[in-house]
Design a protein around this motif. Structure first.
Motif, PDB file in Angstrom:
ATOM      1  N   ILE A  50       0.901  -1.227   0.040  1.00 10.80           N
ATOM      2  CA  ILE A  50       0.095  -0.052  -0.107  1.00 10.80           C
ATOM      3  C   ILE A  50       0.764   1.257   0.054  1.00 10.80           C
ATOM      4  CG2 ILE A  50      -1.581   1.355   1.362  1.00 10.80           C
ATOM      5  CD1 ILE A  50      -2.866  -1.214   2.356  1.00 10.80           C
ATOM      6  N   GLN A  51       1.893   1.165   0.700  1.00  6.57           N
ATOM      7  CA  GLN A  51       3.032   2.276   0.648  1.00  6.57           C
ATOM      8  C   GLN A  51       3.387   2.683  -0.442  1.00  6.57           C
ATOM      9  OE1 GLN A  51       5.375   1.778   4.162  1.00  6.57           O
ATOM     10  NE2 GLN A  51       3.834   2.348   5.903  1.00  6.57           N
ATOM     11  N   LEU A  52       4.055   1.661  -1.027  1.00  8.81           N
ATOM     12  CA  LEU A  52       4.733   1.629  -2.531  1.00  8.81           C
ATOM     13  C   LEU A  52       3.541   2.274  -3.501  1.00  8.81           C
ATOM     14  CD1 LEU A  52       6.903   0.974  -4.382  1.00  8.81           C
ATOM     15  CD2 LEU A  52       6.097  -1.327  -4.552  1.00  8.81           C
ATOM     16  N   VAL A  53       2.367   1.563  -3.621  1.00  9.77           N
ATOM     17  CA  VAL A  53       1.414   2.353  -4.406  1.00  9.77           C
ATOM     18  C   VAL A  53       1.025   3.648  -4.176  1.00  9.77           C
ATOM     19  CG1 VAL A  53      -0.854   1.968  -5.686  1.00  9.77           C
ATOM     20  CG2 VAL A  53       0.640  -0.077  -5.018  1.00  9.77           C
ATOM     21  N   SER A  54       0.834   4.044  -2.975  1.00  5.38           N
ATOM     22  CA  SER A  54       0.447   5.128  -2.549  1.00  5.38           C
ATOM     23  C   SER A  54       1.736   6.421  -3.128  1.00  5.38           C
ATOM     24  CB  SER A  54       0.331   5.400  -1.076  1.00  5.38           C
ATOM     25  OG  SER A  54      -0.757   4.491  -0.801  1.00  5.38           O
ATOM     26  N   SER A  55       2.644   5.942  -2.711  1.00  7.32           N
ATOM     27  CA  SER A  55       3.871   6.923  -3.094  1.00  7.32           C
ATOM     28  C   SER A  55       3.982   7.085  -4.552  1.00  7.32           C
ATOM     29  CB  SER A  55       5.233   6.313  -2.548  1.00  7.32           C
ATOM     30  OG  SER A  55       6.134   6.975  -2.947  1.00  7.32           O
ATOM     31  N   GLU A  56       3.856   6.008  -5.316  1.00  6.51           N
ATOM     32  CA  GLU A  56       3.757   6.206  -6.899  1.00  6.51           C
ATOM     33  C   GLU A  56       2.650   6.961  -7.293  1.00  6.51           C
ATOM     34  OE1 GLU A  56       5.388   5.793 -10.722  1.00  6.51           O
ATOM     35  OE2 GLU A  56       6.487   5.122  -8.708  1.00  6.51           O
ATOM     36  N   ALA A  57       1.309   6.903  -6.734  1.00  5.49           N
ATOM     37  CA  ALA A  57       0.400   7.596  -7.297  1.00  5.49           C
ATOM     38  C   ALA A  57       0.405   8.949  -6.860  1.00  5.49           C
ATOM     39  CB  ALA A  57      -0.857   6.985  -6.583  1.00  5.49           C
ATOM     40  N   ASN A  58       1.037   9.315  -5.639  1.00  6.55           N
ATOM     41  CA  ASN A  58       1.314  10.638  -5.382  1.00  6.55           C
ATOM     42  C   ASN A  58       2.323  11.281  -6.159  1.00  6.55           C
ATOM     43  OD1 ASN A  58       1.325  12.883  -3.455  1.00  6.55           O
ATOM     44  ND2 ASN A  58       3.297  12.332  -2.806  1.00  6.55           N
ATOM     45  N   ASP A  59       3.440  10.658  -6.612  1.00 11.71           N
ATOM     46  CA  ASP A  59       4.478  11.074  -7.655  1.00 11.71           C
ATOM     47  C   ASP A  59       3.683  11.586  -9.159  1.00 11.71           C
ATOM     48  OD1 ASP A  59       6.341  11.114  -5.811  1.00 11.71           O
ATOM     49  OD2 ASP A  59       7.205   9.162  -6.904  1.00 11.71           O
ATOM     50  N   ALA A  77      -0.354   4.101 -10.991  1.00  8.46           N
ATOM     51  CA  ALA A  77       0.737   3.510 -10.281  1.00  8.46           C
ATOM     52  C   ALA A  77       1.108   2.080 -10.377  1.00  8.46           C
ATOM     53  CB  ALA A  77       0.731   4.071  -8.864  1.00  8.46           C
ATOM     54  N   LEU A  78      -0.268   1.321 -10.383  1.00  7.71           N
ATOM     55  CA  LEU A  78       0.007   0.089 -10.424  1.00  7.71           C
ATOM     56  C   LEU A  78       0.581  -0.314 -11.844  1.00  7.71           C
ATOM     57  CD1 LEU A  78      -3.657  -1.183  -9.247  1.00  7.71           C
ATOM     58  CD2 LEU A  78      -1.341  -1.396  -7.874  1.00  7.71           C
ATOM     59  N   ASP A  79       0.197   0.133 -13.019  1.00  3.45           N
ATOM     60  CA  ASP A  79       0.800   0.000 -14.230  1.00  3.45           C
ATOM     61  C   ASP A  79       2.227   0.159 -14.251  1.00  3.45           C
ATOM     62  OD1 ASP A  79       0.606  -1.044 -16.816  1.00  3.45           O
ATOM     63  OD2 ASP A  79       0.267   0.900 -17.704  1.00  3.45           O
ATOM     64  N   SER A  80       2.633   1.439 -13.730  1.00  7.71           N
ATOM     65  CA  SER A  80       4.033   1.781 -13.831  1.00  7.71           C
ATOM     66  C   SER A  80       4.991   0.759 -13.022  1.00  7.71           C
ATOM     67  CB  SER A  80       4.080   3.091 -13.377  1.00  7.71           C
ATOM     68  OG  SER A  80       3.738   3.390 -11.895  1.00  7.71           O
ATOM     69  N   LEU A  81       4.573   0.287 -11.810  1.00  3.70           N
ATOM     70  CA  LEU A  81       4.963  -0.400 -10.824  1.00  3.70           C
ATOM     71  C   LEU A  81       5.116  -2.095 -11.366  1.00  3.70           C
ATOM     72  CD1 LEU A  81       3.998   0.929  -7.557  1.00  3.70           C
ATOM     73  CD2 LEU A  81       6.075   1.262  -8.749  1.00  3.70           C
ATOM     74  N   GLY A  82       4.577  -2.272 -12.561  1.00  3.40           N
ATOM     75  CA  GLY A  82       4.730  -3.716 -13.087  1.00  3.40           C
ATOM     76  C   GLY A  82       3.308  -4.832 -12.418  1.00  3.40           C
ATOM     77  N   PHE A  83       2.528  -4.021 -11.892  1.00  2.00           N
ATOM     78  CA  PHE A  83       1.186  -4.819 -11.663  1.00  2.00           C
ATOM     79  C   PHE A  83       0.122  -4.526 -12.436  1.00  2.00           C
ATOM     80  CE2 PHE A  83       3.540  -3.658  -7.753  1.00  2.00           C
ATOM     81  CZ  PHE A  83       3.861  -4.932  -7.201  1.00  2.00           C
ATOM     82  N   GLY A  84       0.287  -4.793 -13.741  1.00  2.00           N
ATOM     83  CA  GLY A  84      -0.773  -4.238 -14.772  1.00  2.00           C
ATOM     84  C   GLY A  84      -1.479  -5.252 -14.764  1.00  2.00           C
ATOM     85  N   ASP A  85      -1.336  -6.591 -14.142  1.00  2.00           N
ATOM     86  CA  ASP A  85      -2.299  -8.100 -14.229  1.00  2.00           C
ATOM     87  C   ASP A  85      -3.377  -7.580 -13.280  1.00  2.00           C
ATOM     88  OD1 ASP A  85      -0.668  -9.155 -15.773  1.00  2.00           O
ATOM     89  OD2 ASP A  85       0.418 -10.262 -14.449  1.00  2.00           O
ATOM     90  N   TYR A  86      -3.210  -6.500 -12.323  1.00  2.00           N
ATOM     91  CA  TYR A  86      -4.289  -6.388 -11.550  1.00  2.00           C
ATOM     92  C   TYR A  86      -5.392  -5.325 -11.691  1.00  2.00           C
ATOM     93  CZ  TYR A  86      -1.085  -8.764  -8.173  1.00  2.00           C
ATOM     94  OH  TYR A  86      -0.549  -9.955  -7.805  1.00  2.00           O
ATOM     95  N   LEU A  87      -4.942  -4.563 -12.848  1.00  2.00           N
ATOM     96  CA  LEU A  87      -5.849  -3.362 -13.544  1.00  2.00           C
ATOM     97  C   LEU A  87      -7.412  -3.550 -13.792  1.00  2.00           C
ATOM     98  CD1 LEU A  87      -3.327  -1.682 -15.875  1.00  2.00           C
ATOM     99  CD2 LEU A  87      -4.023  -0.881 -13.286  1.00  2.00           C
ATOM    100  N   GLN A  88      -7.595  -4.916 -14.202  1.00  2.00           N
ATOM    101  CA  GLN A  88      -8.871  -5.072 -14.585  1.00  2.00           C
ATOM    102  C   GLN A  88      -9.884  -5.318 -13.354  1.00  2.00           C
ATOM    103  OE1 GLN A  88     -10.016  -5.121 -17.773  1.00  2.00           O
ATOM    104  NE2 GLN A  88     -12.080  -5.521 -16.808  1.00  2.00           N
TER     105      GLN A  88
END
Length: 217
Positions: A50-59, A77-88
């Motif tokens: 959660i902290q990782l995604v929040s920090s990336e979304a803040n940027d 942020a999920l897509d840029s961090l390599g968690f694109g499989d979770y987008l849908q």
């Protein structure tokens, strides 16, 4: 926007609540026993994610000169961090959240438009509950009376109420059969006829017998 990692809150307040996490583990793994160390590890992983995604979304929000992190920033942020499989799946959950929020706003607006205080609404609700309980009690009472009437009719049909001239016999399985009246014995309530001749001791001599001549000795 302030960086979540620069927050001065205690460390315990920066973690995922343990109660929801334990409930989630129990629902997903109902037949698996998870050790406390494993639960703590899962808790730390969730907090770090959660902290990782929040920090990336803040940027991303700062780069777009926005003042509020929106759901689109979190998805990016999920897509840029390599968690694109979770987008849908995240988009599906986002639509569900929007639907629930819209229903809550609609219900709140409808109550506000009524102009009725909350205390009055509560009183009306209690009255409706009481009325429903009374109606249910009346229905149950009516059903009980109908059941009693049906049982009484069934008992009367089966001959449980003894009728004149009827008696239960073991040979007929308890069913009621007419009394067997012996010959010459009047039934209950019957009056012997004067025109019928009677036999046995105590009979009065007839007229023909009294006029019979006695032979001389």
């Amino acid at each position: 926007m302030a960086d979540p990692q620069s927050s001065q809150l205690p460390e315990d307040e920066l973690t995922v609540p343990r109660a929801p996490l334990n409930k989630m583990i129990k629902e997903l793994l109902p037949n698996v026993r998870v050790a406390n160390d494993a639960r703590e590890l899962i808790l730390n992983c969730c907090t770090e994610f959660i902290q990782l995604v929040s920090s990336e979304a803040n940027d991303i929000c700062n780069k777009q000169a926005k003042k509020t992190i929106s759901p689109e920033h979190a998805l990016q942020a999920l897509d840029s961090l390599g968690f694109g499989d979770y987008l849908q799946e995240c988009k599906s959950v986002l639509e569900e959240c929007k639907t629930v929020a819209a229903k809550k706003r609609k219900a709140s607006t409808r109550l506000e438009n009524l102009g009725i205080p909350e205390e009055e609404l509560l009183r009306q609700q209690q009255e409706l509950f009481e009325k429903a309980r009374q109606e249910q009690a009346a229905i149950e009472q009516q059903e009980w009376l109908q059941l009693q009437a049906a049982q009484a009719a069934q008992a009367q049909q089966q001959g449980l109420h003894l009728q004149p001239g009827m008696q239960p016999t073991a040979a007929t399985g308890g069913h009621f059969q007419p009394y067997q009246v012996a010959e010459g014995i009047p039934q209950h309530g019957a009056v012997p006829s004067l025109n019928q001749p009677s036999s046995g001791a105590g009979q009065l001599p007839t007229e023909s017998a009294s006029n019979q001549q006695i032979p001389p000795s």
